[in-house]
Each structure stands twice: as structure tokens, then as C-alpha cells.
Motif scaffolding. Structure first.
Motif, PDB file in Angstrom:
ATOM      1  N   ASP A 174     -20.678  16.120  -8.434  1.00 27.27           N
ATOM      2  CA  ASP A 174     -20.936  16.889  -7.211  1.00 27.27           C
ATOM      3  C   ASP A 174     -21.089  18.376  -7.518  1.00 27.27           C
ATOM      4  OD1 ASP A 174     -21.076  14.863  -5.387  1.00 27.27           O
ATOM      5  OD2 ASP A 174     -18.943  14.931  -4.833  1.00 27.27           O
ATOM      6  N   ALA A 175     -20.259  18.860  -8.459  1.00 22.94           N
ATOM      7  CA  ALA A 175     -20.282  20.286  -8.798  1.00 22.94           C
ATOM      8  C   ALA A 175     -21.636  20.712  -9.364  1.00 22.94           C
ATOM      9  CB  ALA A 175     -19.168  20.614  -9.788  1.00 22.94           C
ATOM     10  N   THR A 176     -22.378  19.762  -9.958  1.00 25.65           N
ATOM     11  CA  THR A 176     -23.687  20.124 -10.514  1.00 25.65           C
ATOM     12  C   THR A 176     -24.731  20.300  -9.421  1.00 25.65           C
ATOM     13  OG1 THR A 176     -24.533  17.850 -10.686  1.00 25.65           O
ATOM     14  CG2 THR A 176     -23.234  18.675 -12.558  1.00 25.65           C
ATOM     15  N   GLY A 177     -24.463  19.722  -8.246  1.00 22.22           N
ATOM     16  CA  GLY A 177     -25.453  19.733  -7.177  1.00 22.22           C
ATOM     17  C   GLY A 177     -26.414  18.553  -7.259  1.00 22.22           C
ATOM     18  N   TYR A 178     -26.135  17.603  -8.125  1.00 25.72           N
ATOM     19  CA  TYR A 178     -26.983  16.412  -8.283  1.00 25.72           C
ATOM     20  C   TYR A 178     -27.131  15.666  -6.965  1.00 25.72           C
ATOM     21  CZ  TYR A 178     -28.256  11.656  -9.824  1.00 25.72           C
ATOM     22  OH  TYR A 178     -28.849  10.426  -9.978  1.00 25.72           O
ATOM     23  N   LYS A 179     -28.374  15.335  -6.623  1.00 25.45           N
ATOM     24  CA  LYS A 179     -28.618  14.642  -5.355  1.00 25.45           C
ATOM     25  C   LYS A 179     -29.343  13.313  -5.577  1.00 25.45           C
ATOM     26  CE  LYS A 179     -27.118  17.723  -2.261  1.00 25.45           C
ATOM     27  NZ  LYS A 179     -25.970  18.102  -3.111  1.00 25.45           N
ATOM     28  N   GLY A 180     -29.466  12.902  -6.826  1.00 20.69           N
ATOM     29  CA  GLY A 180     -30.205  11.673  -7.120  1.00 20.69           C
ATOM     30  C   GLY A 180     -29.394  10.422  -6.836  1.00 20.69           C
ATOM     31  N   ALA A 181     -29.879   9.304  -7.375  1.00 11.95           N
ATOM     32  CA  ALA A 181     -29.248   8.012  -7.093  1.00 11.95           C
ATOM     33  C   ALA A 181     -27.881   7.904  -7.752  1.00 11.95           C
ATOM     34  CB  ALA A 181     -30.151   6.893  -7.581  1.00 11.95           C
ATOM     35  N   LEU A 182     -26.955   7.265  -7.013  1.00 12.91           N
ATOM     36  CA  LEU A 182     -25.676   6.848  -7.582  1.00 12.91           C
ATOM     37  C   LEU A 182     -25.798   5.340  -7.736  1.00 12.91           C
ATOM     38  CD1 LEU A 182     -23.176   8.870  -5.367  1.00 12.91           C
ATOM     39  CD2 LEU A 182     -24.010   9.435  -7.667  1.00 12.91           C
ATOM     40  N   SER A 183     -25.762   4.905  -8.978  1.00 11.12           N
ATOM     41  CA  SER A 183     -26.089   3.504  -9.225  1.00 11.12           C
ATOM     42  C   SER A 183     -24.915   2.754  -9.836  1.00 11.12           C
ATOM     43  CB  SER A 183     -27.298   3.435 -10.167  1.00 11.12           C
ATOM     44  OG  SER A 183     -27.805   2.126 -10.172  1.00 11.12           O
ATOM     45  N   LEU A 184     -24.520   1.692  -9.165  1.00  8.28           N
ATOM     46  CA  LEU A 184     -23.427   0.866  -9.677  1.00  8.28           C
ATOM     47  C   LEU A 184     -23.953   0.018 -10.833  1.00  8.28           C
ATOM     48  CD1 LEU A 184     -22.229  -0.284  -6.170  1.00  8.28           C
ATOM     49  CD2 LEU A 184     -21.002   1.306  -7.687  1.00  8.28           C
ATOM     50  N   GLU A 185     -23.248   0.066 -11.948  1.00  9.98           N
ATOM     51  CA  GLU A 185     -23.672  -0.747 -13.085  1.00  9.98           C
ATOM     52  C   GLU A 185     -22.447  -1.492 -13.598  1.00  9.98           C
ATOM     53  OE1 GLU A 185     -24.351   0.951 -16.907  1.00  9.98           O
ATOM     54  OE2 GLU A 185     -26.114  -0.276 -17.279  1.00  9.98           O
ATOM     55  N   ILE A 186     -22.345  -2.744 -13.204  1.00 10.21           N
ATOM     56  CA  ILE A 186     -21.136  -3.510 -13.474  1.00 10.21           C
ATOM     57  C   ILE A 186     -21.457  -4.717 -14.348  1.00 10.21           C
ATOM     58  CG2 ILE A 186     -19.147  -4.664 -12.399  1.00 10.21           C
ATOM     59  CD1 ILE A 186     -19.599  -1.757 -11.413  1.00 10.21           C
ATOM     60  N   PHE A 187     -20.823  -4.777 -15.484  1.00  9.72           N
ATOM     61  CA  PHE A 187     -20.923  -5.989 -16.299  1.00  9.72           C
ATOM     62  C   PHE A 187     -19.598  -6.712 -16.113  1.00  9.72           C
ATOM     63  CE2 PHE A 187     -23.211  -2.559 -18.369  1.00  9.72           C
ATOM     64  CZ  PHE A 187     -24.458  -3.098 -18.552  1.00  9.72           C
TER      65      PHE A 187
END
Ligand code: MG
Ligand code: MG
Length: 613
Positions: free
Chosen positions: A228-241
Motif C-alpha cells: 500500500d505504501a508504494t501506491g500500487y493499484k494493480g491486481a492483488l492475485s491469490l496464488e495458492i498451491f
């Protein structure tokens, strides 16, 4: 927030996965290449399917063993990349995930890797594509996101960025602070996963035990704050194995995933957790032939009939602050619950500070709501679906009274000395446990105690306590993978997940139990060996030990205080009651659980053994 999930996270064929993911409300997917390779359809079919479902493909992954290769492998890697660029064109995604090289052929060297990525960037940019670099925690030379970032920085190409994965940063315990210094436009994708704390090599840990954020023990919240501190606004993607996840109902898993994202990143959009003040009532569904035996059991435990429903076959039995409903009506939710599950708890009503806030939070977390037809003048109680298809009702402590539907019954003698519901224990399939844990922790302000493993004569039972600070809500979730444990038998032979026991408080367990015995109650037999062992451990007063033994009362002690507990026999092999007395003690008598399970196993009807021949 762009909510995404990698197709590897759930089970099924690719088309089925995509439909389930879209139905759970995700905006995007990462296509795991294996899912595509094993799919019987073209890339354009997948692109069309995603478009129809409203899903964006945010990445194709993984592209392995790329950076720092000697010739001829280097040339081969670029050829392979060009093929994947073709595929990306057909799928309609612009991002390729490259994970750090694990090949023994890799040469290492940060500048060499940066050079490879610069060339990759040129080739990708020529096609309007981008490439993200992810450090695997077990990469041969690059296993720390800080090194991956240095490579991306030196590659210095607009089509080359970094991919940050919470597992790869948190499992090796790398500090997450430096993430905050990465410019947001250089972060091409953020992947999220949690995991239970295990003493395991990081590769096996990642491949089999990843779980959704909040379900494990990694500080995913700290990772998210740095992102959040970076200002990133892209996808948050769950990657679960997780093999267990892939074996489960895809719908449930996708829903759990969506909930975890909402809880992690969407907390602001959710209503605050409202306070649970206590258990207003517990409702049992039985058929008419079992209503009287259950009522008789309750009477022996000191409950008194205090009300009859004005329009349905429902009785209210009360004692102290405890209200139990026996519902044997033929045309209600309780009836359908009885038909599918047998005698058991079909609903739990909780008193909460703010019902509207509770329901709005439940709704935002996609808990299934429930309504049933009511008679004239009866009140509807807001409800959601809980464990095993049972209901959770929500009531405000004062208004309006839930029991307006009951006609008071004249008192038939003094009730007993039980105080209130101490805790409610629920059995579930092992695979469901994380899901229900998340459900409760998402809805209520409860803390998770460390998970316990309890020896059952026929296997192992895992037990998870969830409780709020005041102790007005204490839930114990039990699950076992071994099919013959009592916990499993409650499920497999006795009709599915649900409440296994309810514990009630009292101030003087000896007085309370003796009154119950006088009324005809009997309790689970505890072997003499247990009391001999207690004596050796605690040097108890012989008189106290004698009355515990006489009354089958179990004992535990810790730094906080002392604990006494006694169990009834199981009703219809389905559920039982526990009576507890706490003297400062905050636990649940875990050291006694194995004794109780062995006693119940002796009492249960013989196991059904597989027939041979
Ligand atoms: Mg990853
Ligand atoms: Mg208990």
C-alpha cells in the motif's frame, strides 16, 4: 482493488475454474500454463470465455529457468519466450510471469541477469507485452525479492517489472519494509498467499501448504501495508498451491478466497465487527418421536419448560440465562434440517450489539442469507447459513424480544443451577476447517488460539478455539482426517457437520451434578486410572478427588486457575452436553479430551467395519 486469483488455486478443468472464479466475484485471473496445456480448447476459446465471464487475464505464468543461462540454453529460452508471447497474444494478456531460475545450469550474476531481462524487455515491448520477474524462495541465485528488484532496476526497461509474492517474501522471513521503496509503476503484479507455521523446507511448504491470507500464520498484513505504501493499484492475485484446496468444492474455495481478499484489503469497505454479547438460544431439530426424550434429558439437567410456540411444535426450555428450543414442527427449516442431518442443533441465535451492522458485514463477506415464512404476528430473525447448513440468527439484546412467539408455560418447579452457555463445539470435515475458521473470524471479533491435536483412540482430532475477549462467544471447531475417530463418526455416520456439544457454566459443579443425578441424569463414565493419574500430577485433596471420581468429573489446572468438567452421554449418538466450572481457568480442558473421546468410543455402537469378500 482488482481482485484476482491464479487458476492453480482451485480444482477442476480450466473452463470450470473460470466459471467458478467469475461467480465468486473476481475481476481477473492468472492463467497457470498447466491448466491451459491440459485443457481441450484453444487459447482463443479461453480468451472468449474470459471475456464472456467478465474476467481479465492479468498474467500467464510461470515461465521458468530464464535468466543467466549459458548458450545454447540462453537462445532456447528466448525462442521459448517468443512462443509464449504468441500464446499471450491469443489469450489477450500482456503480462508474462518469469520466476527465478532454479536450473543447475544457471550462471548467476546480477548484471548478466539484468542483461537477459533487457533483451527480453525489447522483445516483449516490440509486441506490446510486459514481463514481470518473481524471486522464488528456492531460486538458485535469486531467492530474495530485493535481488529481483535490483535486477529489474538494472535491466532499466519499461517492459520489465517486478512481481511480489507474499509467500516468497514472508516464508524466508525477509523484511518487508524495503518493498515500500519500490516505485509502484515497476510492480507489475502482487501475489498473495499465507501459510501455517511449519518446520518444513520452503519448497514443500509452498507447494502443498499455502492458504488464503488470514488462514495461516504469516504476517500478510505487514506485507500488504508495504505494498500500500508504494501506491500500487494493480491486481492483488491469490496464488495458492494446496492439494487439499484443489480436492474441495471449487465454489467454496473460490468464495473463501474472495473473503480473504475482502478481509485483507477491503477492510475499509466492511462494517466493523459488532460485539457478540452472548448466546440467546440454541435450537434443536428433532422429529416428533425424539422431542419427548430430548425434553426428558433437559429436565434431568435442570431445565424447565418455559414456553410453547404459538403456531409451531416448538418448546422453549430454560435455566439461568440458557434457552434451548426443541423444534419438531413438520413444515419448517428445522424439519428439513432434521431430514438431512438427524437430531441436532439447527440454529444458534447470538445476541449482537448491532444486527444491521452484523448483517451488512455478513452480506459483504458473501455469507448466505436465509429467510423462512413466518406466521402472522411472528417476528423474522435475520439469519445466515452456518456450519453444516445450520443457521446463525442475530438478535439485539433488548429489542424486540425473540420469544414473543412463545406462550409462557406456568413454572413446573425450580430450575437447576446452570448459568449460561460456556462454549459450543462443532465438528466438520477436515478440509472445511480453515474455511469455517475464516468465516467466524471474518464475522466476529474472535481470536484464534493455537490449534491443538488431540489423540482419539482411532486417530487424531484437530481442535481450533475461536473466542472473543469477554468470553461471551467461545467456539471450538473439531476435525479429523481419520475416518473412525469420534469426531469423524459424528460426521460420517451421524449425518454431517454440526454442533457436537454445548457446554454450560455453573458455580458449583458438585452441587449442580448431584442435583442432576437426583433427577435421574447420568454422565459419561471415566476410568479409575484417570483419577489415579490426576492424583499423581496434582496431589489433590482426597475428599475432592473422591467426589470427582464418584461424579465422573474431569479436572484441569493451569497458571490461570482450575477447571472442572463433566459430560452427558450422547443423545441419539449425535450430540452431548458438558457442564463446566471455571475458577479463573480460560482453557477447555484439552488434556482431558483424549480421555473423553476414549470413553465415548467405548459407549458408541460398534464401528461399521468394511466387509471382506
Ligand atoms: Mg508466486
Ligand atoms: Mg468442551
Amino acid at each position: 482493488m482488482i481482485r484476482s486469483i491464479a487458476t492453480v488455486s482451485i480444482g477442476g478443468a480450466l473452463d470450470e475454474k473460470l466459471r467458478t472464479i467469475a461467480a465468486a466475484g473476481f475481476d481477473a485471473v492468472e492463467i497457470f500454463e498447466n491448466d491451459f496445456t491440459s485443457f481441450d480448447g484453444s487459447a482463443r476459446d479461453v480468451a472468449r470465455m474470459c471475456a464472456d465471464l467478465g474476467l481479465r487475464i492479468c498474467a500467464l505464468q510461470p515461465f521458468r529457468d530464464f535468466e543467466g543461462m549459458p548458450e545454447p540454453q540462453r537462445k532456447q529460452a528466448f525462442r521459448r519466450a517468443e512462443k509464449k508471447f504468441d500464446l499471450m497474444g491469443e489469450l489477450g494478456t500482456d503480462l508474462l510471469l518469469v520466476c527465478s531460475n532454479v536450473s543447475p545450469l544457471a550462471l548467476g550474476g546480477i548484471d548478466r541477469a539484468a542483461e537477459d531481462f533487457r533483451e527480453m524487455g525489447e522483445r516483449a515491448a516490440a509486441r506490446g507485452l510486459r514481463v514481470g520477474f518473481e524471486a522464488l524462495a528456492w531460486g538458485r541465485y535469486v531467492n530474495d525479492y530485493r535481488d529481483a528488484w535490483e535486477i529489474v532496476r538494472r535491466a532499466n526497461h519499461p517492459a520489465i517489472g517486478i512481481i511480489l509474492d507474499s509467500f516468497h517474501a514472508l516464508a524466508p522471513r525477509f523484511p518487508v519494509g524495503p518493498i515500500a521503496t519500490i516505485p509502484a509503476d515497476r510492480i507489475f503484479l502482487v501475489q498473495l498467499a499465507d501459510a501455517p507455521q511449519l518446520d518444513l523446507d520452503v519448497l514443500s511448504w509452498s507447494r502443498h501448504f499455502r492458504c488464503f491470507p488470514g488462514q495461516g500464520n504469516l504476517p500478510v498484513g505487514d506485507f500488504m501495508r508495504a505494498i500500500d505504501a508504494t501506491g500500487y493499484k494493480g491486481a492483488l492475485s491469490l496464488e495458492i498451491f494446496n492439494d487439499q484446496f484443489r480436492a474441495q468444492s471449487t465454489k467454496e474455495v473460490a468464495l473463501d478466497g474472495m473473503r480473504s481478499l475482502l478481509l485483507l484489503a477491503g477492510e475499509r469497505a466492511l462494517h466493523d465487527r459488532t460485539k457478540v454479547c452472548g448466546v440467546a438460544f440454541v435450537e434443536f431439530a428433532v422429529d416428533p418421536t425424539h422431542a419427548a426424550p430430548l425434553a426428558a434429558l433437559l429436565r434431568r439437567l435442570g431445565f424447565r419448560l418455559t414456553g410453547r410456540h404459538r403456531s409451531k411444535a416448538v418448546e422453549r426450555w430454560s435455566q439461568g440465562a440458557i434457552n434451548l428450543l426443541i423444534n419438531s414442527s413438520q413444515d419448517s427449516f428445522a424439519r428439513s434440517h432434521y431430514v438431512t442431518h438427524g437430531s441436532g442443533v439447527c440454529a444458534i441465535a447470538l445476541e449482537v450489539d448491532d444486527v444491521a451492522a452484523m448483517m451488512s458485514r455478513a452480506d459483504a463477506l458473501q455469507a448466505a442469507g436465509f429467510r423462512q415464512p413466518v406466521g402472522t404476528g411472528e417476528m423474522t430473525i435475520p439469519a445466515i447459513r452456518g456450519v453444516g447448513g445450520s443457521l446463525l440468527y442475530f438478535l439485539e439484546p433488548m429489542s424486540p424480544n425473540w420469544d414473543i412467539d412463545f406462550v409462557a408455560v406456568a413454572s413446573e418447579g425450580e430450575p437447576g443451577t446452570l448459568g449460561e452457555v460456556d462454549h459450543i463445539s462443532q465438528s466438520m470435515r477436515f478440509e472445511e476447517m480453515l474455511s469455517w475458521e475464516q468465516f467466524y473470524a471474518g464475522l466476529f471479533d474472535v481470536q484464534r488460539a493455537p490449534q491443538l491435536e488431540i489423540a482419539d483412540p482411532l486417530g487424531l482430532v484437530k481442535s481450533q478455539v475461536l473466542q472473543n475477549r469477554s468470553g461471551s462467544l467461545r467456539l471450538v471447531l473439531n476435525a479429523s482426517t481419520a475416518t473412525q475417530t469420534m469426531s469423524s463418526r459424528f460426521l460420517s455416520e451421524f449425518f454431517g457437520a454440526g454442533v457436537q456439544h454445548i457446554a454450560f457454566t455453573c458455580d458449583d459443579i458438585f452441587k449442580t451434578v448431584s442435583a442432576m443425578r437426583a433427577a435421574g441424569a447420568s454422565f459419561l463414565d471415566i476410568p479409575d486410572n484417570y483419577y489415579a493419574d490426576l492424583d499423581s500430577r496434582y496431589e489433590l485433596d482426597p475428599g475432592l478427588l473422591g467426589s470427582m471420581k464418584e461424579n465422573a468429573i474431569l479436572y484441569d489446572r493451569d497458571d490461570d486457575g482450575e477447571f472442572f468438567q463433566v459430560y452427558t452421554h450422547a443423545f441419539e449418538e449425535r450430540f452431548f452436553f458438558e457442564i463446566v466450572q471455571r475458577r479463573g481457568y480460560k482453557g477447555f480442558g484439552a488434556p482431558n479430551a483424549g480421555i473423553r473421546l476414549a470413553a465415548q468410543t467405548r459407549e458408541a455402537r460398534p464401528r461399521t467395519m468394511p466387509r471382506i469378500g
